[in-house]
Design a protein around this motif. Structure first.
Motif, short mmCIF file in Angstrom:
data_model
loop_
_atom_site.label_atom_id
_atom_site.label_comp_id
_atom_site.label_asym_id
_atom_site.label_seq_id
_atom_site.Cartn_x
_atom_site.Cartn_y
_atom_site.Cartn_z
N TRP A 1 -4.73 0.51 -2.17
CA TRP A 1 -5.78 0.72 -1.19
C TRP A 1 -7.05 0.01 -1.65
O TRP A 1 -7.12 -0.51 -2.75
CB TRP A 1 -6.06 2.21 -1.01
N ARG B 1 -3.33 9.49 -2.73
CA ARG B 1 -4.27 10.52 -3.17
C ARG B 1 -3.86 11.13 -4.51
O ARG B 1 -4.72 11.45 -5.37
CB ARG B 1 -4.38 11.60 -2.11
N THR C 1 -2.98 2.08 -6.30
CA THR C 1 -2.58 2.62 -4.98
C THR C 1 -2.37 1.55 -3.95
O THR C 1 -1.69 1.78 -2.94
CB THR C 1 -3.65 3.58 -4.48
N GLU D 1 -0.50 7.57 2.05
CA GLU D 1 -1.79 8.19 1.73
C GLU D 1 -1.62 9.39 0.81
O GLU D 1 -2.41 9.58 -0.12
CB GLU D 1 -2.51 8.61 3.01
N ASP D 2 -0.59 10.22 1.03
CA ASP D 2 -0.41 11.40 0.18
C ASP D 2 -0.18 10.99 -1.26
O ASP D 2 -0.77 11.54 -2.20
CB ASP D 2 0.77 12.25 0.70
N TRP E 1 -12.11 2.81 -0.37
CA TRP E 1 -11.36 4.06 -0.12
C TRP E 1 -11.21 4.85 -1.42
O TRP E 1 -11.39 6.07 -1.44
CB TRP E 1 -9.99 3.70 0.47
N LYS F 1 0.83 -1.19 0.00
CA LYS F 1 0.00 0.00 0.00
C LYS F 1 0.87 1.25 0.00
O LYS F 1 1.83 1.35 0.77
CB LYS F 1 -0.92 -0.01 1.22
N ARG G 1 -12.62 8.66 -2.45
CA ARG G 1 -11.81 9.76 -2.97
C ARG G 1 -12.40 10.28 -4.30
O ARG G 1 -12.37 11.48 -4.57
CB ARG G 1 -10.36 9.29 -3.19
#
Length: 332
Positions: free
Chosen positions: A308, A286, A306, A282-283, A312, A279, A316
């Motif tokens: 993820w 995104r 990603t 997060e930045d 999730w 994974k 987004r």
């Protein structure tokens, strides 16, 4: 005789003719039917009245059409004459047939009365109708001639009245024209004198205006030269500003192109990395989701790139959709 009397005579002739025709037809049917029955086979004796009815119908046609033609002043030619005499001869022969075969001269004379009366009535009625039609036409022609004469007399009186009125108007117009011409001549003479005075005054005023105009023209030329110089300088300044604006716009456009190319390179780099082994932070995740959303990729593909979950990534995507949708205006 007047028109009403002629019409009354014509009606009396028509009524009398049809009475004679009707009586002769009835007498003929009653007389001829036994003759036809005696010379017809027994099984066809019921047809005995047909022949007298046919002959009588021809008589009715002849009398009726002769009446119409005579009223219109026309002539049917030789065939109507032949039909009249043929039907009359047939009626006479059929009516005296029984008495002639028996040699009864008195019966022949008695039965010949109705047919002969019918023949003579048809011919005399035709002559009477033609004479009455000619009389009606003559009366109408005389009345029309009298009416035309009255109308001509009225027209002549009206024409004389109009001619007298026109001559009176022309005489009055000639007097008025002479008076008007005299007044116009006096007015022209006065106008010429006033024009001569005005021209002299105008010449003096024009000389003064000419001098003033020349001075004003010199001042106007100087002012126009100064105005043209100011306009030239203003045009040069406007051209310089326009050139600077074009250059500034060109620089901004090139910068936007470079920025767009940079964004496209970054987006391509994020999307070309493929699914990660673990994974992503997060930045960075995104950033990858934003790039996938901008490229129109599916949520599942963004989740794979990603590392993820699909939920999730879907959340987004929804945030990006909400951010890209403009908020509705709130009315006051």
């Amino acid at each position: 005789m007047n028109r009403v009397q002629i019409r009354s005579s014509e009606r009396a002739l028509s009524v009398g003719t049809w009475l004679i025709v009707g009586g002769a037809m009835l007498y003929s049917v009653l007389t001829v039917t036994p003759l036809m029955a005696a010379h017809t086979p027994a099984e066809w004796r019921w047809t005995a009245p047909i022949l007298p009815l046919v002959v009588d119908a021809a008589v009715v046609i002849v009398v009726r059409l002769d009446s119409v033609l005579a009223r219109l002043g026309g002539h049917g030619g030789a065939w109507p004459v032949a039909l009249r005499w043929m039907t009359g001869t047939m009626t006479l022969a059929l009516n005296i047939g029984v008495s002639a075969l028996a040699g009864d001269l008195v019966g022949v004379a008695v039965h010949a009365v109705a047919p002969l009366l019918l023949i003579v009535t048809a011919e005399a009625g035709l002559a009477y109708r033609r004479a009455l039609t000619a009389a009606v036409l003559a009366v109408e022609a005389r009345k029309q001639a009298e009416q035309d004469a009255r109308e001509r007399a009225v027209a002549e009186r009206e024409e004389n009245r109009l001619r007298a009125a026109r001559e009176q108007r022309e005489h009055e117009a000639a007097i008025a024209r002479e008076q008007r011409e005299h007044k116009e001549r006096l007015a022209r003479e006065e106008a010429d004198r006033q024009d001569r005075i005005r021209r002299e005054e105008a010449d003096r005023a024009e000389a003064a205006e000419r001098a003033e105009r020349e001075a004003a023209e010199r001042r106007e030329q100087i002012r126009e030269q100064q105005q043209a110089e100011r306009e030239r300088l203003e045009r040069q300044a406007a051209q310089q500003r326009e050139l600077e604006a074009q250059q500034r716009a060109e620089r901004e456009r090139r910068e936007q192109v470079r920025e767009q190319e940079r964004i496209e390179r970054e987006r391509a780099a994020l999307l070309s990395a493929g699914p990660p082994a673990e994974k992503l932070p997060e930045d960075r995740a995104r950033s990858v989701v934003r790039a996938a959303f901008a490229a129109g990729l599916a949520v599942r593909v963004a989740a794979e790139l990603t590392g993820w979950s699909v939920g999730w990534a879907s959340a987004r995507y929804q945030e990006l959709r909400d951010a890209s949708t403009p908020a509705p205006a709130v009315g006051r």
